[in-house]
Design an enzyme around this catalytic site. Sequence first.
Site, mmCIF file in Angstrom:
data_model
loop_
_atom_site.group_PDB
_atom_site.id
_atom_site.type_symbol
_atom_site.label_atom_id
_atom_site.label_comp_id
_atom_site.label_asym_id
_atom_site.label_seq_id
_atom_site.Cartn_x
_atom_site.Cartn_y
_atom_site.Cartn_z
ATOM 1 N N ARG A 27 0.814 -1.223 0.000
ATOM 2 C CA ARG A 27 0.000 0.000 0.000
ATOM 3 C C ARG A 27 0.844 1.269 0.000
ATOM 4 O O ARG A 27 0.488 2.262 0.649
ATOM 5 C CB ARG A 27 -0.946 0.038 1.204
ATOM 6 C CG ARG A 27 -2.044 -0.986 1.171
ATOM 7 C CD ARG A 27 -3.199 -0.540 0.272
ATOM 8 N NE ARG A 27 -4.173 -1.617 0.161
ATOM 9 C CZ ARG A 27 -5.275 -1.700 0.896
ATOM 10 N NH1 ARG A 27 -5.565 -0.754 1.750
ATOM 11 N NH2 ARG A 27 -6.087 -2.708 0.744
ATOM 12 N N ARG A 31 -3.904 6.464 0.866
ATOM 13 C CA ARG A 31 -4.469 7.646 1.513
ATOM 14 C C ARG A 31 -3.538 8.395 2.452
ATOM 15 O O ARG A 31 -3.832 9.520 2.837
ATOM 16 C CB ARG A 31 -5.749 7.249 2.254
ATOM 17 C CG ARG A 31 -6.923 7.027 1.321
ATOM 18 C CD ARG A 31 -8.051 6.348 2.035
ATOM 19 N NE ARG A 31 -7.602 5.031 2.489
ATOM 20 C CZ ARG A 31 -8.333 4.176 3.177
ATOM 21 N NH1 ARG A 31 -9.547 4.504 3.548
ATOM 22 N NH2 ARG A 31 -7.854 3.001 3.521
ATOM 23 N N ARG A 40 -7.416 10.768 -6.147
ATOM 24 C CA ARG A 40 -8.576 9.939 -5.823
ATOM 25 C C ARG A 40 -9.864 10.758 -5.947
ATOM 26 O O ARG A 40 -10.861 10.286 -6.488
ATOM 27 C CB ARG A 40 -8.396 9.391 -4.413
ATOM 28 C CG ARG A 40 -9.588 8.764 -3.753
ATOM 29 C CD ARG A 40 -9.720 7.310 -4.162
ATOM 30 N NE ARG A 40 -10.582 6.574 -3.248
ATOM 31 C CZ ARG A 40 -11.910 6.568 -3.310
ATOM 32 N NH1 ARG A 40 -12.529 7.282 -4.214
ATOM 33 N NH2 ARG A 40 -12.610 5.852 -2.459
ATOM 34 N N ASP A 77 -6.691 -3.229 -7.419
ATOM 35 C CA ASP A 77 -7.184 -3.879 -6.206
ATOM 36 C C ASP A 77 -7.444 -5.346 -6.513
ATOM 37 O O ASP A 77 -7.714 -5.703 -7.659
ATOM 38 C CB ASP A 77 -8.473 -3.217 -5.702
ATOM 39 C CG ASP A 77 -8.757 -3.615 -4.267
ATOM 40 O OD1 ASP A 77 -8.166 -3.009 -3.352
ATOM 41 O OD2 ASP A 77 -9.524 -4.568 -4.045
ATOM 42 N N TYR A 153 -14.528 -12.601 0.015
ATOM 43 C CA TYR A 153 -15.264 -11.375 -0.353
ATOM 44 C C TYR A 153 -16.510 -11.720 -1.160
ATOM 45 O O TYR A 153 -17.563 -11.097 -0.990
ATOM 46 C CB TYR A 153 -14.354 -10.412 -1.127
ATOM 47 C CG TYR A 153 -13.386 -9.688 -0.219
ATOM 48 C CD1 TYR A 153 -13.786 -8.565 0.493
ATOM 49 C CD2 TYR A 153 -12.092 -10.148 -0.044
ATOM 50 C CE1 TYR A 153 -12.914 -7.913 1.355
ATOM 51 C CE2 TYR A 153 -11.210 -9.503 0.813
ATOM 52 C CZ TYR A 153 -11.631 -8.387 1.517
ATOM 53 O OH TYR A 153 -10.775 -7.759 2.374
HETATM 54 O O1 CP3 Z 1 0.036 0.422 -3.252
HETATM 55 C C1 CP3 Z 1 -0.371 -0.759 -3.316
HETATM 56 O O2 CP3 Z 1 -0.076 -1.629 -2.480
HETATM 57 C C2 CP3 Z 1 -1.157 -1.197 -4.539
HETATM 58 C C3 CP3 Z 1 -2.548 -1.130 -4.477
HETATM 59 C C4 CP3 Z 1 -3.391 -2.103 -3.675
HETATM 60 C C5 CP3 Z 1 -4.658 -1.709 -3.178
HETATM 61 N N1 CP3 Z 1 -5.269 -2.813 -2.659
HETATM 62 C C6 CP3 Z 1 -5.213 -0.353 -3.280
HETATM 63 C C7 CP3 Z 1 -6.323 0.044 -2.387
HETATM 64 C C8 CP3 Z 1 -3.215 -3.454 -3.372
HETATM 65 C C9 CP3 Z 1 -2.021 -4.358 -3.611
HETATM 66 C C10 CP3 Z 1 -4.414 -3.891 -2.733
HETATM 67 C C11 CP3 Z 1 -4.643 -5.286 -2.296
HETATM 68 C C12 CP3 Z 1 -5.837 -5.607 -1.494
HETATM 69 N N2 CP3 Z 1 -7.092 -5.093 -1.608
HETATM 70 C C13 CP3 Z 1 -5.870 -6.623 -0.501
HETATM 71 C C14 CP3 Z 1 -4.714 -7.506 -0.114
HETATM 72 C C15 CP3 Z 1 -3.748 -6.820 0.772
HETATM 73 C C16 CP3 Z 1 -4.240 -6.548 2.162
HETATM 74 O O3 CP3 Z 1 -4.348 -5.343 2.497
HETATM 75 O O4 CP3 Z 1 -4.507 -7.497 2.898
HETATM 76 C C17 CP3 Z 1 -7.188 -6.661 0.012
HETATM 77 C C18 CP3 Z 1 -7.685 -7.574 1.103
HETATM 78 C C19 CP3 Z 1 -7.956 -5.695 -0.707
HETATM 79 C C20 CP3 Z 1 -9.390 -5.389 -0.573
HETATM 80 C C21 CP3 Z 1 -9.600 -3.987 -0.157
HETATM 81 N N3 CP3 Z 1 -9.489 -2.898 -0.993
HETATM 82 C C22 CP3 Z 1 -9.948 -3.506 1.127
HETATM 83 C C23 CP3 Z 1 -10.167 -4.373 2.354
HETATM 84 C C24 CP3 Z 1 -10.030 -2.126 1.028
HETATM 85 C C25 CP3 Z 1 -10.507 -1.170 2.093
HETATM 86 C C26 CP3 Z 1 -9.476 -0.963 3.118
HETATM 87 C C27 CP3 Z 1 -8.988 0.438 3.073
HETATM 88 O O5 CP3 Z 1 -7.775 0.617 3.264
HETATM 89 O O6 CP3 Z 1 -9.823 1.314 2.847
HETATM 90 C C28 CP3 Z 1 -9.714 -1.746 -0.301
HETATM 91 C C29 CP3 Z 1 -9.628 -0.378 -0.841
HETATM 92 C C30 CP3 Z 1 -8.278 0.060 -1.302
HETATM 93 N N4 CP3 Z 1 -7.454 -0.668 -2.103
HETATM 94 C C31 CP3 Z 1 -7.666 1.325 -1.049
HETATM 95 C C32 CP3 Z 1 -6.434 1.316 -1.739
HETATM 96 C C33 CP3 Z 1 -5.437 2.436 -1.820
HETATM 97 C C34 CP3 Z 1 -8.288 2.464 -0.262
HETATM 98 C C35 CP3 Z 1 -9.443 2.976 -1.031
HETATM 99 C C36 CP3 Z 1 -9.572 4.479 -1.117
HETATM 100 O O7 CP3 Z 1 -8.677 5.156 -1.665
HETATM 101 O O8 CP3 Z 1 -10.620 4.954 -0.698
#
Ligand code: CP3
Length: 345
Positions: A27, A31, A40, A77, A153
């Site tokens: 990540r 944010r 975003r 994602d 999911y």
């Molecule tokens: O920079 C990076 O690592 C690349 C981008 C990336 C995202 N999600 C962007 C994202 C990667 C590799 C993921 C993987 C992901 N997504 C996983 C596996 C890794 C982990 O964290 O366990 C999972 C379980 C998801 C599913 C997911 N997507 C969740 C649970 C959430 C909400 C949690 C949160 O932080 O809000 C997301 C949304 C998400 N994916 C965001 C980002 C930057 C935040 C969304 C936003 O900008 O509003």
Amino acid sequence: MERKLRKPFLEALRGKTQAVPPVWLMRQAGRYLPEYRATRAKAGGFLDLCYTPELAIEVTLQPLRRYQFDAAILFSDILVLPDALGRKVAFVEGEGPILEPLVGQADIQRMTGEGFHERLAPVYATLKGLAKAIPAQTALIGFAGAPWTVATYLIEGKGGTDFANAKAWIYGRSADFEALIDKLTDFTVEYLLAQIEAGAEAVQIFDSWASALSEMPFRRYCIRPMQTIVERLRARHAEIPIIGFPRACGALALDYVAETGVDAISLDPGVPAAWAASHLQPKACVQGNLDPMLLVAGGKPMEREIDRLVAELGQGPYVFNLGHGIVPQTPPEHVARLVEHLRAR
Ligand code: CP3
């Protein structure tokens, strides 16, 4: 021949110990960065951000402009895969992802994969753009969710639950569950192959909810699909290193590494570094595993822990990373300090 340049991250994944551990952070785009929040906001929805190559390239590059990371990870994602299989996926501000829960066999059959690569074409375009845009020493990582984590999911409709419904499938409707896992495995391979063909130089497979499974289902639904994924990717692209992230799977990490054949294992913060060095590192590169909250805290406690991890793991193939993703409240200057401290040692 840019791709032939020695990239420290790829060298470490291939089993070569590096004098300074290569570093990237899960990540790393997100944010905690004001420039991410601005892009975003411009994109509208989160999926629009993932599916607009120009914006996805921009947010992938943002952390690379600030920090000397050894790898860039595609901005996308894990849930674009169910989206491309026709399931409804929504990202609700402050709540995380919400999906329309899968009910039964008919729902699985409806996921035919029609239009799959068309829907994901912007993701491939993002990788192609990134392959040209990133610095020469930086490697490009593609990724996908592991079948079990994506299945949770799909079935639960959201993350981080007690997985009661997914487990009811495992224990009571195993044929349906197996069909779902097989389908997700097939499409995950398709998706990762297309990412590699678009320029990904390594791939990471996130099994974030591996922690929920006891031994036997872990073997069957985490290890086995991962074996298939590794085998099929290797058959086509033997040169592409594969990182597995079976989060919080405890001692099962031993069999995960031995049986899947991954090049590297990404460790959650609960794995003791010395144990990883003696039990996992002889078989695979290890990646991890600073507690993301220590990056929030920063200062001496963070620096001491970086030193400890490098002392324990730096004698073998090692990639420095967090044990899970960066959290939004992380001060960006602590990330800068982490990278400087690692490189100045
Ligand atoms: O920079 C990076 O690592 C690349 C981008 C990336 C995202 N999600 C962007 C994202 C990667 C590799 C993921 C993987 C992901 N997504 C996983 C596996 C890794 C982990 O964290 O366990 C999972 C379980 C998801 C599913 C997911 N997507 C969740 C649970 C959430 C909400 C949690 C949160 O932080 O809000 C997301 C949304 C998400 N994916 C965001 C980002 C930057 C935040 C969304 C936003 O900008 O509003």
